[in-house]
Scaffold this motif. Structure first.
Motif, PDB file in Angstrom:
ATOM      1  N   LYS A  46      31.077  44.094  39.887  1.00  0.00           N
ATOM      2  CA  LYS A  46      31.806  44.431  38.661  1.00  0.00           C
ATOM      3  C   LYS A  46      31.749  45.922  38.347  1.00  0.00           C
ATOM      4  O   LYS A  46      32.462  46.407  37.482  1.00  0.00           O
ATOM      5  CB  LYS A  46      31.233  43.638  37.475  1.00  0.00           C
ATOM      6  CG  LYS A  46      31.505  42.151  37.577  1.00  0.00           C
ATOM      7  CD  LYS A  46      30.878  41.380  36.437  1.00  0.00           C
ATOM      8  CE  LYS A  46      29.505  40.902  36.777  1.00  0.00           C
ATOM      9  NZ  LYS A  46      28.972  39.943  35.806  1.00  0.00           N
ATOM     10  N   GLU A  47      30.879  46.645  39.049  1.00  0.00           N
ATOM     11  CA  GLU A  47      30.744  48.085  38.815  1.00  0.00           C
ATOM     12  C   GLU A  47      31.690  48.854  39.736  1.00  0.00           C
ATOM     13  O   GLU A  47      32.387  48.280  40.555  1.00  0.00           O
ATOM     14  CB  GLU A  47      29.291  48.523  39.065  1.00  0.00           C
ATOM     15  CG  GLU A  47      28.275  47.888  38.129  1.00  0.00           C
ATOM     16  CD  GLU A  47      27.959  46.449  38.466  1.00  0.00           C
ATOM     17  OE1 GLU A  47      27.584  45.708  37.542  1.00  0.00           O
ATOM     18  OE2 GLU A  47      28.105  46.070  39.638  1.00  0.00           O
ATOM     19  N   GLY A  48      31.695  50.172  39.593  1.00  0.00           N
ATOM     20  CA  GLY A  48      32.480  51.016  40.478  1.00  0.00           C
ATOM     21  C   GLY A  48      33.931  51.160  40.048  1.00  0.00           C
ATOM     22  O   GLY A  48      34.352  50.661  39.004  1.00  0.00           O
ATOM     23  N   VAL A  49      34.694  51.900  40.844  1.00  0.00           N
ATOM     24  CA  VAL A  49      36.124  52.088  40.600  1.00  0.00           C
ATOM     25  C   VAL A  49      36.896  51.561  41.800  1.00  0.00           C
ATOM     26  O   VAL A  49      36.393  51.533  42.922  1.00  0.00           O
ATOM     27  CB  VAL A  49      36.472  53.569  40.352  1.00  0.00           C
ATOM     28  CG1 VAL A  49      35.915  54.032  39.018  1.00  0.00           C
ATOM     29  CG2 VAL A  49      35.969  54.453  41.488  1.00  0.00           C
ATOM     30  N   LEU A  50      38.127  51.140  41.546  1.00  0.00           N
ATOM     31  CA  LEU A  50      38.975  50.585  42.587  1.00  0.00           C
ATOM     32  C   LEU A  50      40.082  51.560  42.948  1.00  0.00           C
ATOM     33  O   LEU A  50      40.414  52.465  42.182  1.00  0.00           O
ATOM     34  CB  LEU A  50      39.596  49.264  42.111  1.00  0.00           C
ATOM     35  CG  LEU A  50      38.622  48.172  41.676  1.00  0.00           C
ATOM     36  CD1 LEU A  50      39.398  46.921  41.261  1.00  0.00           C
ATOM     37  CD2 LEU A  50      37.617  47.839  42.757  1.00  0.00           C
ATOM     38  N   ALA A  51      40.658  51.353  44.115  1.00  0.00           N
ATOM     39  CA  ALA A  51      41.811  52.154  44.535  1.00  0.00           C
ATOM     40  C   ALA A  51      43.022  51.788  43.670  1.00  0.00           C
ATOM     41  O   ALA A  51      43.069  50.708  43.086  1.00  0.00           O
ATOM     42  CB  ALA A  51      42.106  51.892  46.009  1.00  0.00           C
ATOM     43  N   PRO A  52      44.001  52.695  43.566  1.00  0.00           N
ATOM     44  CA  PRO A  52      45.197  52.377  42.774  1.00  0.00           C
ATOM     45  C   PRO A  52      45.835  51.066  43.219  1.00  0.00           C
ATOM     46  O   PRO A  52      45.972  50.804  44.409  1.00  0.00           O
ATOM     47  CB  PRO A  52      46.117  53.578  43.028  1.00  0.00           C
ATOM     48  CG  PRO A  52      45.184  54.691  43.388  1.00  0.00           C
ATOM     49  CD  PRO A  52      44.056  54.054  44.131  1.00  0.00           C
ATOM     50  N   ARG A  53      46.159  50.223  42.234  1.00  0.00           N
ATOM     51  CA  ARG A  53      46.818  48.925  42.442  1.00  0.00           C
ATOM     52  C   ARG A  53      45.905  47.891  43.083  1.00  0.00           C
ATOM     53  O   ARG A  53      46.348  46.791  43.398  1.00  0.00           O
ATOM     54  CB  ARG A  53      48.117  49.078  43.246  1.00  0.00           C
ATOM     55  CG  ARG A  53      49.197  49.873  42.506  1.00  0.00           C
ATOM     56  CD  ARG A  53      50.463  49.999  43.342  1.00  0.00           C
ATOM     57  NE  ARG A  53      50.245  50.775  44.561  1.00  0.00           N
ATOM     58  CZ  ARG A  53      50.200  52.093  44.601  1.00  0.00           C
ATOM     59  NH1 ARG A  53      50.372  52.805  43.500  1.00  0.00           N
ATOM     60  NH2 ARG A  53      49.996  52.720  45.740  1.00  0.00           N
ATOM     61  N   GLU A  54      44.630  48.229  43.295  1.00  0.00           N
ATOM     62  CA  GLU A  54      43.684  47.215  43.744  1.00  0.00           C
ATOM     63  C   GLU A  54      43.223  46.410  42.529  1.00  0.00           C
ATOM     64  O   GLU A  54      43.062  46.940  41.436  1.00  0.00           O
ATOM     65  CB  GLU A  54      42.482  47.860  44.434  1.00  0.00           C
ATOM     66  CG  GLU A  54      41.502  46.839  45.016  1.00  0.00           C
ATOM     67  CD  GLU A  54      40.306  47.489  45.701  1.00  0.00           C
ATOM     68  OE1 GLU A  54      39.440  46.760  46.200  1.00  0.00           O
ATOM     69  OE2 GLU A  54      40.244  48.741  45.711  1.00  0.00           O
ATOM     70  N   PHE A  55      42.979  45.124  42.742  1.00  0.00           N
ATOM     71  CA  PHE A  55      42.681  44.200  41.650  1.00  0.00           C
ATOM     72  C   PHE A  55      41.481  43.336  42.055  1.00  0.00           C
ATOM     73  O   PHE A  55      41.402  42.881  43.202  1.00  0.00           O
ATOM     74  CB  PHE A  55      43.919  43.324  41.397  1.00  0.00           C
ATOM     75  CG  PHE A  55      43.816  42.414  40.216  1.00  0.00           C
ATOM     76  CD1 PHE A  55      43.914  42.901  38.923  1.00  0.00           C
ATOM     77  CD2 PHE A  55      43.641  41.053  40.401  1.00  0.00           C
ATOM     78  CE1 PHE A  55      43.838  42.046  37.833  1.00  0.00           C
ATOM     79  CE2 PHE A  55      43.568  40.195  39.326  1.00  0.00           C
ATOM     80  CZ  PHE A  55      43.665  40.691  38.028  1.00  0.00           C
ATOM     81  N   ARG A  56      40.542  43.124  41.139  1.00  0.00           N
ATOM     82  CA  ARG A  56      39.363  42.313  41.454  1.00  0.00           C
ATOM     83  C   ARG A  56      39.092  41.318  40.326  1.00  0.00           C
ATOM     84  O   ARG A  56      39.181  41.657  39.141  1.00  0.00           O
ATOM     85  CB  ARG A  56      38.128  43.190  41.665  1.00  0.00           C
ATOM     86  CG  ARG A  56      36.856  42.387  42.026  1.00  0.00           C
ATOM     87  CD  ARG A  56      35.659  43.311  42.160  1.00  0.00           C
ATOM     88  NE  ARG A  56      35.828  44.251  43.259  1.00  0.00           N
ATOM     89  CZ  ARG A  56      35.164  45.400  43.367  1.00  0.00           C
ATOM     90  NH1 ARG A  56      34.312  45.756  42.417  1.00  0.00           N
ATOM     91  NH2 ARG A  56      35.360  46.193  44.396  1.00  0.00           N
TER      92      ARG A  56
END
Length: 342
Positions: A46-56
């Motif tokens: 749940k931590e961190g940042v995602l790449a653009p348009r990535e969804f978790r």
């Protein structure tokens, strides 16, 4: 996310001192009369940042037995706590004797990458079940000074939604520094009634009825190339007063741990988690038997499948618990979950 070239943004030079202050807020004094608890740790999903348009999407379940009777750091035979009488607008000291609260919680977390550095995050507390046992009206009846046993004052419902943004202030090949700011909205019920028809104790309600702000910081260092990371995390939650004139105590959390890969798909981790809360307040008056300091040791395992689905589990073991006056404290806690990125 993949690491970008070394650089610190101008925003980082402004906000890094602020994030340091958030971590230093742990020096604040050490809420919950009837006892409610939740796991507090770093899952790595749940931590961190995602790449653009990535969804978790992350779905987790927590089971916490809150039955250890404490006064300060010492075990005691009974825990007498006050009742918040919202109808008469007063605090009744030593009103009931606590026995146990069993917390069963289901949280759905959703994160979405907006830019290379910014991620949107939301947490939806789908299920907040709290089984509560205590002796009510202690000392009110001379013929029954021990009070009346009841387990009819449970609570259940949807909780308070948290939404916010995380930003990568510093991204390097082997290290990462993030900061976050979130808002907790009063979407959960906070006026449920007990078996006597009165508004139930605020600490076991699904929601708090208040708008609250949460500042957070997270950093990690890769100490074993492509295998092991050290991480630190901290947050400070500033709570406001609800329309019942009740305010939960502000909360500070700090975490430190290490995680390492096992083969191609596995990972083990070990972390130390600390949570401190200030006293709750009602009508501007401090509420007894609220405010605590907990330190837990949390070993965990995670496995990621070829499709990118992660399954994880953690056990939280109390190593230090210090409460104001008398309170129920958690024993072992279990957290399991599943996470998937798209």
């Amino acid at each position: 996310m993949s690491h970008a070239p070394d650089r610190t943004t101008p925003a980082a030079r402004v906000f890094l001192p602020l994030l340091a202050l958030i971590l230093l807020a742990g020096s604040l004094p050490a809420g919950a009369t009837c006892g409610s608890a939740q796991c507090f740790l770093v899952t790595g999903t749940k931590e961190g940042v995602l790449a653009p348009r990535e969804f978790r999407v992350d779905l987790s379940y927590q089971d916490i037995d809150q039955s250890r009777r404490l006064s300060g750091t010492d075990s005691v035979g009974e825990v007498l706590t006050p009742k918040i009488d919202f109808e008469e607008r007063k605090i009744e000291e030593k009103h009931h004797r606590e026995i146990r609260t069993t917390n069963q919680l289901v949280h759905l977390s959703i994160t979405a990458g907006l830019t290379n550095r910014m991620t949107f995050a939301a947490t939806l507390p789908l299920v907040n079940n709290r089984d509560h046992e205590h002796y009510d009206d202690v000392g009110a009846d001379p013929n029954n000074p021990g009070g009346v046993f009841t387990r009819s004052d449970d609570s259940s419902g949807f909780g308070d939604v948290i939404v916010g943004l995380r930003y990568a202030f510093l991204v390097r090949s082997r290290s990462l520094l993030l900061g976050g700011l979130s808002l907790k909205a009063p979407t959960g019920v906070y006026r449920l009634h007990d078996s006597e028809g009165s508004i139930n104790e605020p600490s076991i309600m699904p929601g708090t009825g208040s708008w609250d702000w949460i500042g957070s910081v997270y950093c990690s260092w890769q100490v074993v190339p492509n295998r092991g990371d050290l991480f630190l995390s901290g947050s400070y939650r500033a709570n406001s007063k609800n329309d019942l004139d009740y305010r939960m105590g502000d909360a500070t959390q700090a975490h430190a741990g290490y995680r390492q890969k096992i083969g191609l798909h596995g990972e083990w981790s070990l972390q130390v988690n600390t949570r401190r809360t200030e006293r709750d307040e009602y009508l501007g008056e401090a509420v007894h038997s609220t405010g605590y300091t907990y330190v837990n040791l949390s070993p965990g395992l995670k496995r990621t499948t070829d499709s990118g689905t992660s399954i994880y589990g953690y056990v939280q073991v109390p190593v230090y618990q210090d409460v104001n006056e008398e309170q129920l404290a958690p024993r072992l806690a279990l957290l399991v979950g599943v996470s998937r990125s798209f």
